[in-house]
Scaffold this motif. Structure first.
Motif, PDB file in Angstrom:
ATOM      1  N   LEU A   1     -19.049 -15.555  -1.475  1.00  0.00           N
ATOM      2  CA  LEU A   1     -18.029 -16.510  -1.851  1.00  0.00           C
ATOM      3  C   LEU A   1     -17.821 -17.193  -0.317  1.00  0.00           C
ATOM      4  O   LEU A   1     -17.583 -18.487  -0.289  1.00  0.00           O
ATOM      5  N   ALA A   2     -17.740 -16.341   0.581  1.00  0.00           N
ATOM      6  CA  ALA A   2     -17.570 -17.058   2.043  1.00  0.00           C
ATOM      7  C   ALA A   2     -18.794 -17.885   2.453  1.00  0.00           C
ATOM      8  O   ALA A   2     -18.556 -19.006   2.735  1.00  0.00           O
ATOM      9  N   LEU A   3     -19.734 -17.520   1.979  1.00  0.00           N
ATOM     10  CA  LEU A   3     -21.209 -18.268   2.403  1.00  0.00           C
ATOM     11  C   LEU A   3     -21.214 -19.597   1.357  1.00  0.00           C
ATOM     12  O   LEU A   3     -21.393 -20.733   1.942  1.00  0.00           O
ATOM     13  N   ALA A   4     -20.709 -19.359   0.341  1.00  0.00           N
ATOM     14  CA  ALA A   4     -20.770 -20.542  -0.555  1.00  0.00           C
ATOM     15  C   ALA A   4     -19.560 -21.643   0.173  1.00  0.00           C
ATOM     16  O   ALA A   4     -19.969 -22.987  -0.122  1.00  0.00           O
ATOM     17  N   LEU A   5     -18.590 -21.049   0.200  1.00  0.00           N
ATOM     18  CA  LEU A   5     -17.626 -22.072   0.719  1.00  0.00           C
ATOM     19  C   LEU A   5     -17.973 -22.716   1.987  1.00  0.00           C
ATOM     20  O   LEU A   5     -17.572 -23.869   2.328  1.00  0.00           O
ATOM     21  N   LEU A   6     -18.568 -21.884   3.120  1.00  0.00           N
ATOM     22  CA  LEU A   6     -19.040 -22.513   4.235  1.00  0.00           C
ATOM     23  C   LEU A   6     -20.138 -23.523   3.921  1.00  0.00           C
ATOM     24  O   LEU A   6     -20.274 -24.576   4.715  1.00  0.00           O
ATOM     25  N   THR A   7     -21.041 -23.424   2.916  1.00  0.00           N
ATOM     26  CA  THR A   7     -21.903 -24.384   2.529  1.00  0.00           C
ATOM     27  C   THR A   7     -21.274 -25.605   2.007  1.00  0.00           C
ATOM     28  O   THR A   7     -21.738 -26.461   2.309  1.00  0.00           O
ATOM     29  N   ASN A   8     -20.327 -25.380   1.117  1.00  0.00           N
ATOM     30  CA  ASN A   8     -19.686 -26.526   0.589  1.00  0.00           C
ATOM     31  C   ASN A   8     -19.083 -27.609   1.697  1.00  0.00           C
ATOM     32  O   ASN A   8     -19.130 -28.865   1.939  1.00  0.00           O
ATOM     33  N   LEU A   9     -18.431 -26.639   2.695  1.00  0.00           N
ATOM     34  CA  LEU A   9     -17.848 -27.383   3.840  1.00  0.00           C
ATOM     35  C   LEU A   9     -18.924 -28.020   4.727  1.00  0.00           C
ATOM     36  O   LEU A   9     -18.527 -29.170   5.227  1.00  0.00           O
ATOM     37  N   PHE A  10     -20.019 -27.343   4.849  1.00  0.00           N
ATOM     38  CA  PHE A  10     -21.084 -28.015   5.806  1.00  0.00           C
ATOM     39  C   PHE A  10     -21.501 -29.169   5.380  1.00  0.00           C
ATOM     40  O   PHE A  10     -21.830 -30.183   5.621  1.00  0.00           O
ATOM     41  N   VAL A  11     -21.785 -29.006   3.780  1.00  0.00           N
ATOM     42  CA  VAL A  11     -22.273 -30.355   3.031  1.00  0.00           C
ATOM     43  C   VAL A  11     -21.426 -31.511   2.894  1.00  0.00           C
ATOM     44  O   VAL A  11     -21.828 -32.605   3.053  1.00  0.00           O
ATOM     45  N   SER A  12     -20.257 -31.136   2.805  1.00  0.00           N
ATOM     46  CA  SER A  12     -19.316 -32.250   2.716  1.00  0.00           C
ATOM     47  C   SER A  12     -18.978 -32.844   4.133  1.00  0.00           C
ATOM     48  O   SER A  12     -18.920 -34.077   4.162  1.00  0.00           O
ATOM     49  N   ARG A  13     -19.037 -31.932   5.249  1.00  0.00           N
ATOM     50  CA  ARG A  13     -19.016 -32.747   6.561  1.00  0.00           C
ATOM     51  C   ARG A  13     -20.240 -33.606   6.740  1.00  0.00           C
ATOM     52  O   ARG A  13     -20.158 -34.713   7.541  1.00  0.00           O
ATOM     53  N   MET A  14     -21.391 -33.126   6.366  1.00  0.00           N
ATOM     54  CA  MET A  14     -22.788 -33.850   6.619  1.00  0.00           C
ATOM     55  C   MET A  14     -22.782 -35.181   5.968  1.00  0.00           C
ATOM     56  O   MET A  14     -23.352 -36.147   6.444  1.00  0.00           O
ATOM     57  N   ARG A  15     -21.942 -35.321   4.775  1.00  0.00           N
ATOM     58  CA  ARG A  15     -22.077 -36.475   3.939  1.00  0.00           C
ATOM     59  C   ARG A  15     -21.392 -37.672   4.758  1.00  0.00           C
ATOM     60  O   ARG A  15     -21.753 -38.850   4.201  1.00  0.00           O
ATOM     61  N   LYS A  16     -20.574 -37.247   5.355  1.00  0.00           N
ATOM     62  CA  LYS A  16     -19.566 -38.342   6.069  1.00  0.00           C
ATOM     63  C   LYS A  16     -20.268 -38.549   7.245  1.00  0.00           C
ATOM     64  O   LYS A  16     -19.679 -39.598   7.951  1.00  0.00           O
ATOM     65  N   LEU A  17     -21.284 -37.900   7.922  1.00  0.00           N
ATOM     66  CA  LEU A  17     -21.828 -38.147   9.027  1.00  0.00           C
ATOM     67  C   LEU A  17     -23.032 -39.416   8.829  1.00  0.00           C
ATOM     68  O   LEU A  17     -23.508 -39.797   7.694  1.00  0.00           O
TER      69      LEU A  17
END
Length: 432
Positions: free
Chosen positions: A280-296
């Motif tokens: 669950l922690a790895l998945a949440l970090l993945t979601n946060l990472f991808v969401s931030r990457m989309r705004k870059l």
């Protein structure tokens, strides 16, 4: 100022009859060996008997059912198109901007946090939820390649396998822990993503899909035949499980354990619950990472490349670097999921990384809605829970699963969440 409205024209009654006749002809061909002919025992010998009335009734039912289905679908599509045109005219907000989806996302997070506590004595529920989270993480990784960058990848399971085998080899042969091998496995999977992406820079569509499919099969064949490294068909066993900051999940002994350190009574479910929270922690970090990457800028370049690659090149965007970054980041996330899979199972073999896994992960991305993070979660729930719910139906399990998939795609051809919030919005002033 004129507005061009494209209206959908429903098919005529003659076309509906022609379509129903074609379906009934197929039903006739399939029904002759399955319904029209049967075998009966007569005097100790088998004899072929005919059931033409039953066959004709089946064909007639297919004809009438197809007519009703076609009429219903056309009527539903016309009403949907009318609603969409009304919404567009009124300037209503899209589905992705609705607060309802935000509440659904937070509600899903809350349920995921308390689920292992509520079902602490039910290992089946926690294991199933862990499997769902693995596919969620894989879906978010492939969503970078397919949903955001628009690159059709049918060999994503190769990066999943690279991550799993990297951890298996490092843990069993060099004594590395889960946390030590996790970044190395992600880097190794990203390297293989670049290796795949480099020769496919000029390919698109079906050609890219064929090459990525071949890459996935190459990795599987290497794992089967390179016995000195991968163990061949026997795989790698006795892979150590992750510990809680050095505290293993085992009965109390001379060394400190998780149960003895916290003064708890040992239970095998403690390790199961820890693995659930870990993914669950790895998945949440993945979601946060991808969401931030989309705004870059690189994330916006992915989406621009998906929409029109030629226009991107004309604007000076380096298509090579954009594609390679998408392959590398998507592969890295798949490698992380592979490390967890190997640590959870304690055993890996090439049979766990077949094309069927790639097809399931791709189906999650498409079914959820390309580019939608929440859609991947919903699609993972559907694709993992439907086969589980169908276990009581034995031989009809996959038939029900396939029928449900078809109905979902007919109902939502663009995915469960086909509309999503744009990464950037232009808020310009009124032009006078």
């Amino acid at each position: 100022m004129t507005t061009l409205v494209l209206a959908h024209q429903g098919i005529s009654p003659a076309e509906r009859l022609k379509d129903a006749a074609a379906v009934s002809f197929v039903a006739l061909l399939l029904g002759i060996p399955m319904i029209g002919l049967t075998t009966v025992d007569q005097g100790g010998a088998l004899r072929i008997a005919t059931r033409w009335p039953m066959l004709f009734a089946f064909v007639a039912a297919c004809f009438a059912g197809r007519l009703l289905l076609r009429y219903g679908l056309d009527h539903w599509r016309q009403r949907k198109l009318a609603r969409e045109q009304a919404v567009a005219t009124a300037g209503a907000r899209s589905l992705a901007t609705s607060p309802l989806l935000t509440w659904i996302g937070w509600g899903a997070l809350g349920v995921s946090l308390v689920l292992p506590i509520v079902f602490s004595d039910n290992r089946y529920v926690v294991d199933t939820a862990t499997t769902v989270l693995i596919y969620v993480m894989l879906g978010w990784g492939l969503n970078v390649v397919v949903g955001l960058a628009g690159l059709l990848d049918l060999g994503y399971v190769a990066f999943y396998a690279v991550g799993a085998y990297t951890y298996g080899v490092l843990a069993t042969q060099f004594g590395w822990t889960f946390w030590q091998a996790l970044p190395v496995a992600g880097l190794m999977a990203a390297t293989f993503g670049v290796i795949l992406g480099w020769p496919t820079l000029r390919l698109r569509g079906d050609y890219l899909a064929i090459v990525t499919l071949g890459f996935g099969e190459i990795i599987r064949v290497i794992l089967v035949n390179w016995t000195e490294l991968s163990g061949g068909p026997n795989g790698i066993s006795s892979i150590p499980r992750p510990s809680f900051f050095g505290l293993p999940f085992k009965p109390p002994g001379d060394d400190p354990t998780f149960a003895s350190f916290f003064g708890l009574e040992y239970s095998p479910n403690q390790r199961i619950i820890f693995l659930y929270y870990l993914i669950l922690a790895l998945a949440l970090l993945t979601n946060l990472f991808v969401s931030r990457m989309r705004k870059l800028p690189i994330g916006r370049a992915w989406e621009a490349m998906r929409e029109d690659e030629i226009a991107c090149k004309a604007m000076g965007i380096n298509a090579r670097n954009v594609k390679l970054s998408a392959f590398a980041i998507g592969a890295m996330l798949g490698g992380f999921a592979g490390v967890f899979f190997a640590a959870r199972q304690g055993f890996i073999s090439p049979e766990s990384f077949t094309f069927n896994e790639s097809a399931i992960i791709l189906a999650i991305v498409v079914l959820g809605g390309m580019g939608s993070q929440l859609g991947v979660v919903l699609a993972s729930l559907v694709l993992v829970l439907l086969p589980e719910l169908g276990r009581d139906f034995a031989e009809y399990r996959m038939l029900i699963f396939g029928a449900a998939m078809i109905l979902i795609m007919v109902w939502k051809p663009g995915g469960i969440l086909s509309h999503r919030e744009p990464t950037l919005r232009y808020l310009g002033g009124d032009k006078r």
